[in-house]
Design a protein around this motif. Structure first.
Motif, mmCIF file in Angstrom:
data_model
loop_
_atom_site.group_PDB
_atom_site.id
_atom_site.type_symbol
_atom_site.label_atom_id
_atom_site.label_comp_id
_atom_site.label_asym_id
_atom_site.label_seq_id
_atom_site.Cartn_x
_atom_site.Cartn_y
_atom_site.Cartn_z
ATOM 1 N N GLU A 385 1.208 -1.084 -0.246
ATOM 2 C CA GLU A 385 0.029 -0.105 0.328
ATOM 3 C C GLU A 385 0.988 1.351 -0.237
ATOM 4 N N ALA A 386 2.046 0.979 1.006
ATOM 5 C CA ALA A 386 2.603 2.517 1.055
ATOM 6 C C ALA A 386 3.649 2.659 -0.045
ATOM 7 N N LEU A 388 2.279 2.865 -3.328
ATOM 8 C CA LEU A 388 1.271 3.527 -4.358
ATOM 9 C C LEU A 388 1.174 4.768 -4.227
ATOM 10 N N GLN A 389 1.133 5.659 -4.934
ATOM 11 C CA GLN A 389 1.127 7.095 -5.310
ATOM 12 C C GLN A 389 0.079 7.367 -4.575
ATOM 13 N N GLY A 390 -0.019 8.757 -3.973
ATOM 14 C CA GLY A 390 -0.990 9.142 -2.864
ATOM 15 C C GLY A 390 -2.287 8.331 -2.093
ATOM 16 N N HIS A 391 -1.475 7.626 -1.134
ATOM 17 C CA HIS A 391 -1.620 6.389 -0.268
ATOM 18 C C HIS A 391 -2.132 7.345 0.684
ATOM 19 N N ASN A 403 7.913 -1.056 -0.405
ATOM 20 C CA ASN A 403 8.190 -2.147 0.075
ATOM 21 C C ASN A 403 9.656 -2.270 -0.258
ATOM 22 N N ALA A 404 10.010 -0.961 -0.803
ATOM 23 C CA ALA A 404 11.528 -0.551 -1.234
ATOM 24 C C ALA A 404 12.439 -0.173 -0.461
#
Length: 438
Positions: A385-386, A388-391, A403-404
């Motif tokens: 989720e983290a 995703l852009q605009g989360h 995840n990075a």
């Protein structure tokens, strides 16, 4: 068919006469009506010995002096008892004393005899044998292409020793291999570091004992203190690794066990002579401060290793994990003789606090975990989720976890050692359960 009557040599006639006269006089002096023959020397067997001695002196293809024959007879008496009793000539006696100090020349393997072959009890860590791939349970059938069948253990050990840098070829039979294979090993000076330690994860320590030496107990206590200090004075769990540890000094095994126990018997021995019956107890001090412990054992864990595992298991002080241990539960006493010689004689058996004999049984782990190859699977590209852009933000003032993020650095040994992984997972589970109960 050719037959030839063999004549007694003068020296053998004297030997036979002396043996017969001695035995006859003792038998006559001790014989009592309806009394058992206990204590009497076997007259017929000693006559047979004298006859065999004579036949060898007269008929053997090469001349053999009396001293060599008698020393071989003594060695045969000890070899025929059990795999661990032996006659030590001056060099063997000196080597035995050197080995307990942790520095000696050779390959770095603890060995015994099985069906006439040399059996590897365990390779010692960081030695030429261990680096070359020798494993516990291997049978050595040849040394430099010379068959070991018929050799005494001391003779085989002597062949494996030599100058540092000199190679030797071991022909090995291994369970699971279809045929014997050779391993070439270069001899080296073996310096055994008895105790090693490191942190596996935050709050979890690892102590490895490669061999029990005189100071191993003190070194384990120091390692516990060092690991605790590095974790702000407290440990959540400790792994004591005794795999492929062939044993060593009895007192060291007692001292290591005592580092984790506050009371009770650690080990006791029973034998035929009074001074072979010993009993060792723990003192009230507890350097481990009750930290949860998992002990790792395998088929290469022998003697002193089994004493420690058995004591901690019986007192329910540790969880034993791995595979069945070797089962060497006998006590060898070194009895010095004249002319710098000695007997290494099995005089007693070890028993755990609950009265279990270790001999030919070993220690059975509480949780069996076989050795296995562990391969980490590639997870591929994944998203959270983290990522995703605009989360939406967490809302609890906590940082996002995309995840990075870099993976946590994992101990190299932990990545490939299945048994060690299982032990650490168990300790973490115990820690979580203990916190839940509190």
């Amino acid at each position: 068919m050719i037959s030839k009557r063999l004549k007694f040599s003068p020296s053998v006639r004297h030997l036979a006469f002396a043996v017969t006269a001695l035995v006859s006089s003792l038998a006559f002096a001790e014989a009592e009506p309806n009394q058992p023959l206990k204590g009497r020397l076997p007259l017929q067997e000693l006559r047979t010995f004298a006859e065999v001695f004579d036949r060898i002196k007269v008929a053997y293809v090469e001349n053999v002096d009396d001293k060599t024959l008698l020393e071989n007879a003594i060695k045969g008496m000890l070899t025929g008892l059990d795999p661990h009793s032996a006659y030590l000539d001056p060099k063997d006696f000196e080597d035995l004393q050197i080995n307990t100090t942790g520095e000696f020349g050779g390959l770095g393997i603890e060995v015994g005899m099985e069906n006439g072959f040399v059996k590897v009890i365990a390779p010692i860590d960081d030695t030429p044998a261990q680096r070359a791939g020798v494993e516990a349970g291997d049978l050595i059938i040849k040394l430099d292409q010379k068959p070991v069948k018929g050799m005494g253990l001391n003779e085989a050990v002597e062949m494996m020793r030599g100058k540092p840098g000199e190679p030797i070829t071991l022909t090995i039979v291994r369970e699971g291999s279809s045929k014997p294979f050779d391993i070439v090993i270069k001899r080296d000076i073996i310096k055994v570091q008895s105790v090693k330690s490191k942190a596996l994860d935050e709050g979890y320590g690892y102590i490895r004992i490669t061999q029990f030496q005189i100071d191993s107990g003190d070194e384990v206590v120091s390692a516990i203190k060092k690991l605790a200090k590095a974790n702000k004075g407290k440990l959540n769990g400790l792994i004591l690794d005794l795999r492929n540890n062939p044993g060593g000094v009895l007192q060291a095994a007692v001292d290591v066990s005592d580092a984790f126990l506050k009371k009770g018997v650690i080990v006791y021995t029973k034998g035929r002579i009074p001074n072979s019956e010993l009993r060792f107890k723990a003192d009230e001090k507890d350097p481990s401060n009750g930290v949860p412990v998992v002990v790792l054992i395998n088929s290469g864990s022998a003697s002193a290793s089994e004493i420690v595992a058995g004591a901690l298991q019986d007192h329910k002080r540790a969880i034993i994990m791995g595979t069945d241990s070797f089962g060497k539960g006998s006590v060898q006493t070194v009895l010095p003789l004249n002319n710098q010689r000695a007997l290494k004689l099995t005089t007693a058996l070890y028993y755990t606090p609950n009265g279990r004999s270790i001999q030919a049984q070993g220690i059975e782990p509480d949780i069996t975990v076989d050795r296995a190859k562990v391969t980490k699977l590639d997870q591929g590209v994944t998203y959270k989720e983290a990522d995703l852009q605009g989360h939406l933000n967490n809302g609890n003032d906590l940082k996002d976890k995309p995840n990075a993020l870099k993976a946590k650095k994992v101990d190299k040994q932990l990545e490939s050692d299945n048994q060690l992984q299982q032990a650490l997972s168990l300790l973490k589970g115990l820690s979580i359960a203990n916190k839940a109960v509190k």
